[in-house]
Scaffold this motif. Structure first.
Motif, short mmCIF file in Angstrom:
data_model
loop_
_atom_site.label_atom_id
_atom_site.label_comp_id
_atom_site.label_asym_id
_atom_site.label_seq_id
_atom_site.Cartn_x
_atom_site.Cartn_y
_atom_site.Cartn_z
N SER A 69 49.48 41.91 44.55
CA SER A 69 48.51 41.44 43.57
C SER A 69 49.17 41.32 42.21
CB SER A 69 47.33 42.42 43.49
OG SER A 69 46.52 42.13 42.38
N PRO A 70 48.88 40.23 41.46
CA PRO A 70 49.48 40.08 40.13
C PRO A 70 48.72 40.86 39.06
CG PRO A 70 48.10 38.19 40.58
CD PRO A 70 48.02 39.07 41.81
N LEU A 71 47.73 41.63 39.45
CA LEU A 71 46.76 42.17 38.51
C LEU A 71 46.98 43.65 38.21
CD1 LEU A 71 43.87 40.42 40.37
CD2 LEU A 71 45.03 39.56 38.36
N ILE A 72 48.07 43.97 37.55
CA ILE A 72 48.39 45.37 37.26
C ILE A 72 47.23 46.05 36.53
CG2 ILE A 72 49.85 46.85 35.82
CD1 ILE A 72 52.22 45.08 36.56
N ALA A 73 46.63 45.33 35.57
CA ALA A 73 45.57 45.95 34.75
C ALA A 73 44.35 46.33 35.56
CB ALA A 73 45.17 44.99 33.63
N ALA A 89 43.76 55.03 49.16
CA ALA A 89 44.45 53.91 48.51
C ALA A 89 45.20 54.38 47.27
CB ALA A 89 43.44 52.82 48.13
N ALA A 90 46.25 53.65 46.92
CA ALA A 90 47.04 53.95 45.71
C ALA A 90 47.71 52.67 45.25
CB ALA A 90 48.09 55.02 46.02
N PHE A 91 48.40 52.74 44.11
CA PHE A 91 49.14 51.57 43.63
C PHE A 91 50.51 52.00 43.16
CE2 PHE A 91 46.48 52.94 40.02
CZ PHE A 91 47.45 53.21 39.07
N LEU A 92 51.40 51.02 43.12
CA LEU A 92 52.74 51.22 42.55
C LEU A 92 52.93 50.16 41.47
CD1 LEU A 92 55.00 51.80 45.70
CD2 LEU A 92 54.76 53.38 43.76
N ASN A 93 52.96 50.58 40.21
CA ASN A 93 53.23 49.61 39.14
C ASN A 93 53.80 50.31 37.92
OD1 ASN A 93 51.10 50.49 37.39
ND2 ASN A 93 49.63 49.25 38.54
N SER A 94 54.08 49.52 36.89
CA SER A 94 54.81 50.02 35.72
C SER A 94 54.00 50.95 34.84
CB SER A 94 55.31 48.83 34.90
OG SER A 94 54.23 47.98 34.57
N THR A 95 52.70 51.10 35.11
CA THR A 95 51.89 52.01 34.28
C THR A 95 52.10 53.47 34.68
OG1 THR A 95 49.94 51.94 35.74
CG2 THR A 95 50.12 50.21 34.05
N LEU A 262 33.57 40.53 22.62
CA LEU A 262 34.93 41.06 22.45
C LEU A 262 35.94 39.94 22.70
CD1 LEU A 262 34.63 44.33 24.58
CD2 LEU A 262 34.56 44.17 22.09
N PRO A 263 37.07 39.94 21.97
CA PRO A 263 38.10 38.92 22.22
C PRO A 263 39.11 39.39 23.27
CG PRO A 263 38.68 40.17 20.26
CD PRO A 263 37.37 40.75 20.77
N TYR A 264 39.77 38.41 23.92
CA TYR A 264 40.84 38.74 24.87
C TYR A 264 41.78 37.54 24.96
CZ TYR A 264 43.11 40.35 29.19
OH TYR A 264 44.03 40.77 30.13
N HIS A 265 43.04 37.75 24.62
CA HIS A 265 44.04 36.71 24.82
C HIS A 265 45.43 37.36 24.87
CE1 HIS A 265 45.29 36.89 20.59
NE2 HIS A 265 44.02 36.79 20.23
N ALA A 266 46.41 36.62 25.36
CA ALA A 266 47.74 37.17 25.63
C ALA A 266 48.48 37.57 24.36
CB ALA A 266 48.57 36.16 26.43
N GLY A 267 48.04 37.08 23.19
CA GLY A 267 48.72 37.41 21.95
C GLY A 267 48.26 38.73 21.34
N MET A 268 47.22 39.33 21.92
CA MET A 268 46.71 40.59 21.40
C MET A 268 47.62 41.75 21.79
SD MET A 268 42.65 40.19 22.29
CE MET A 268 42.26 41.90 21.90
N ASP A 269 47.55 42.82 21.01
CA ASP A 269 48.23 44.06 21.38
C ASP A 269 47.75 44.49 22.76
OD1 ASP A 269 49.70 46.65 20.57
OD2 ASP A 269 47.70 47.36 21.12
N SER A 271 47.33 47.33 24.24
CA SER A 271 46.34 48.41 24.32
C SER A 271 44.95 47.91 23.95
CB SER A 271 46.75 49.58 23.42
OG SER A 271 46.85 49.15 22.08
N ALA A 272 44.87 47.02 22.93
CA ALA A 272 43.57 46.46 22.53
C ALA A 272 43.01 45.57 23.63
CB ALA A 272 43.72 45.67 21.23
N ARG A 273 43.89 44.79 24.23
CA ARG A 273 43.47 43.89 25.31
C ARG A 273 42.93 44.70 26.50
NH1 ARG A 273 48.24 40.72 26.08
NH2 ARG A 273 48.64 41.56 28.13
#
Length: 608
Positions: A69-73, A89-95, A262-269, A271-273
């Motif tokens: 899945s591309p959806l780490i978040a 279930a579990a996940f493996l990702n960079s978080t 609330l705003p959401y875009h790739a240019g946001m910090d 943590s805020a996103r």
């Protein structure tokens, strides 16, 4: 192993773990096929139950199911939702910290998990591939499989490398899943993932509970505010904008008008996103204003509307984005404000991109199809489904069906427009051409002596907005192109010639001045009535309050505890014992064990 031997345990898992009485559509056939070791390519609309198609086979087969899945978040929420029903279930990702990742890897190696979620970049690392080599793998599920298509609307280069799964693990079944793929994209998915011999399961693309509405753009921010206030006050929704700046401005405007936006875009910090996404998922009545960076894999079932303030690039993108509304099957709106500038902007983006000519041509064709959907004189759903190769009849639940547009023989106004473009030597933009048609003596018209042209004033009886509507249709019909010089000059195509000569008649949509009106609710086909009596509504409200508190304690989104549809059914049936509650759709054994006594006590208390 016989089909029956597979199907019975699958149904048992569906009922006791997930709490659903029966499979929907093609789910049983897909589960049966994959559990027996077959490869599959699954196209199923958002909210159609794709995840069960790999979750249940993973639980039936020996080993761990690996979900790409591309959806780490969102992996945490997906794992939390499975934990709530008792799935390991579990996940493996960079978080994760190194220790957390090591623990998960150990559980994979020891066969202590039913499912593990992995991002494609992580999967391709030598460490992860070695881990899989050393483990018993039940299946590979490749979610959001349209990301492999270079011609698709959401290409991710890392997906291309997933063909290694077939080469390295030839005996492990693979299931690729997506909600969005036209026939060309479908063929590319099969080819790139080496699933050419896989069974393809293509469900209906129709989402009958979604109402499609496209309006003339005048003041988009004010229009979307009116739409939310009139039709969806206090409800969750998504508003898509093309640029980051517009996202910020629109969110701020809606906030100033009392909307919880609330705003959401790739240019946001980051943590805020992430914080804004978590609030959208975990709280009620949040409106997320976002670029298309937001939404893939969003599992929130009660999104009541998806609005677009800018024209999407393709029907695939539009379908994917609007499909985030109404995942619970209840009515939802797909609303869009669209104008001439949208067309100009999208054409410019294609022409100015660094892609090769083949890619630009394909993107241009996709945009043309999107324009056709906007300008259609017939049912929007028919047009939408036809794009995906699915024939259908008028739906009765789109703006064209509910308020049929007036069509007229527009051959003469179209000839006037094309003539004016020709007379100004195809060197000027929309505003100037319309000034010439309407006989407006602007400084620019006088400077170029265009008030002396034979076409000056020949359209004076028609208003500016009407001419803009005619021009949009001329572009959608392929008579006019917008050049991306500094002026957005209008150019005639070869298709314009027979119209100018009078050899081709043109039917146009009559311009209608926007009228502010409140819609009457229309129940979509297949929608189960959920209106509650005053007593049932009181129970439902109490359950929602209980769910908010419970979700907070468990640190999960509210819908992970129970969907609204499950709570409505509880409010209607008023179960006063655990056996009664067991019969409610969405209540599996683990949830019954965890929450059953609390819910029964709440019902009994409300009944006293």
């Amino acid at each position: 192993m016989s089909s029956q031997a597979i199907h019975d345990p699958a149904l048992h898992i569906l009922q006791t773990v997930f709490g659903y009485p029966s499979f929907r559509g093609q789910q049983a056939d897909i589960v049966n096929h994959v559990a027996r070791g077959g490869d599959a390519l699954v196209l199923m609309p958002t909210g159609g139950g794709k995840s069960l198609c790999y979750q249940i086979p993973a639980m039936l087969r020996d080993g761990v199911g690996v979900v790409v899945s591309p959806l780490i978040a969102l992996m945490q929420d997906q794992v939390d939702a499975l934990a709530e029903v008792g799935v390991r279930a579990a996940f493996l990702n960079s978080t994760q910290s190194f220790d957390e990742a090591m623990r998960t890897e150990r559980r994979v190696r020891n066969g202590e998990l039913d499912l593990v979620y992995v991002a494609p970049e992580r999967l391709m690392t030598p460490r992860c591939l070695d881990l899989l080599d050393a483990s018993k793998i039940a299946l590979f599920a490749i979610d959001e499989a349209h990301c492999v298509s270079q011609w698709g609307h959401d290409f991710r280069p890392e997906y291309i490398r997933l063909s290694i799964l077939h080469e390295r693990f030839p005996n492990v079944p693979r299931i690729a899943l997506t909600a969005t793929a036209d026939p060309q994209t479908r063929a590319e998915i099969a080819h790139r993932l080496q699933l050419d011999d896989a069974l393809q399961f293509v469900s209906s693309f129709d989402r009958p509970n979604i109402r499609y509405q496209i309006v003339e753009k005048t003041n988009a921010r004010k229009q979307v505010l009116d739409f939310i206030n009139e039709e969806h006050p206090g409800e969750a929704g998504v508003v898509y904008c093309l640029s980051r700046k517009k996202v910020e401005e629109t969110a701020e405007f809606l906030q100033s008008q009392g909307i919880n936006a609330l705003p959401y875009h790739a240019g946001m910090d980051m943590s805020a996103r992430t914080a804004n996404q978590a609030r959208f998922l975990r709280e009620d009545a949040i409106v997320m204003v976002a670029t298309i960076a937001f939404g893939m894999g969003i599992d929130k079932p009660d999104v009541r509307f998806v609005a677009h303030l800018d024209l999407p690039k393709s029907i695939e993108g539009y379908y994917q984005e609007t499909g985030r509304g109404g995942r619970d099957g209840a009515p939802a709106d797909a609303w869009m404000a669209y104008g001439l500038q949208d067309v100009v902007q999208q054409r410019r983006m294609i022409d100015e991109s660094e892609a090769d000519d083949t890619f630009k041509r394909i993107q241009g064709a996709k945009l043309d199809a999107m324009l056709g959907l906007c300008e259609t004189l017939n049912c929007r759903r028919v047009r939408l489904l036809d794009y995906f190769g699915q024939p259908s009849g008028p739906c009765g639940n789109c703006d064209v069906c509910l308020s049929p547009p007036v069509s007229f023989d527009g051959s003469i106004p179209m000839q006037k427009l094309l003539s004016a473009i020709y007379r100004v030597e195809q060197r000027f933009g929309a505003g100037h051409v319309i000034d010439v048609l309407r006989g407006a003596s602007s400084d620019k018209v006088k400077q170029w002596r265009h008030d002396k042209l034979t076409t000056f004033g020949i359209g004076s009886e028609t208003g500016e907005q009407e001419w803009r509507a005619i021009l949009r249709q001329a572009i959608a019909l392929g008579f006019v192109l917008v050049d991306h010089d500094a002026y957005g000059s209008l150019k005639l195509t070869d298709e314009a010639r027979p119209v100018l000569r009078g050899e081709r008649k043109v039917q146009l949509r009559q311009y209608q001045k926007p009228v502010k009106k409140r819609r009457e609710a229309v129940k979509p086909k297949g929608y189960v009535e959920t209106d509650l009596s005053s007593v049932e509504q009181a129970i439902f409200d109490k359950l929602r309050w209980w769910r908010v508190e419970t979700a907070r304690k468990h640190n999960v989104p509210a819908y992970v505890i129970f969907h609204d549809a499950t709570m409505r059914e509880i409010a209607k049936t008023k179960p006063t014992s655990l056996d009664d509650l067991r019969n409610v759709s969405g209540v599996g054994e683990k949830k019954l064990e965890t929450y059953g006594e609390e819910i029964v006590a709440l019902i009994v208390e409300m009944a006293d």
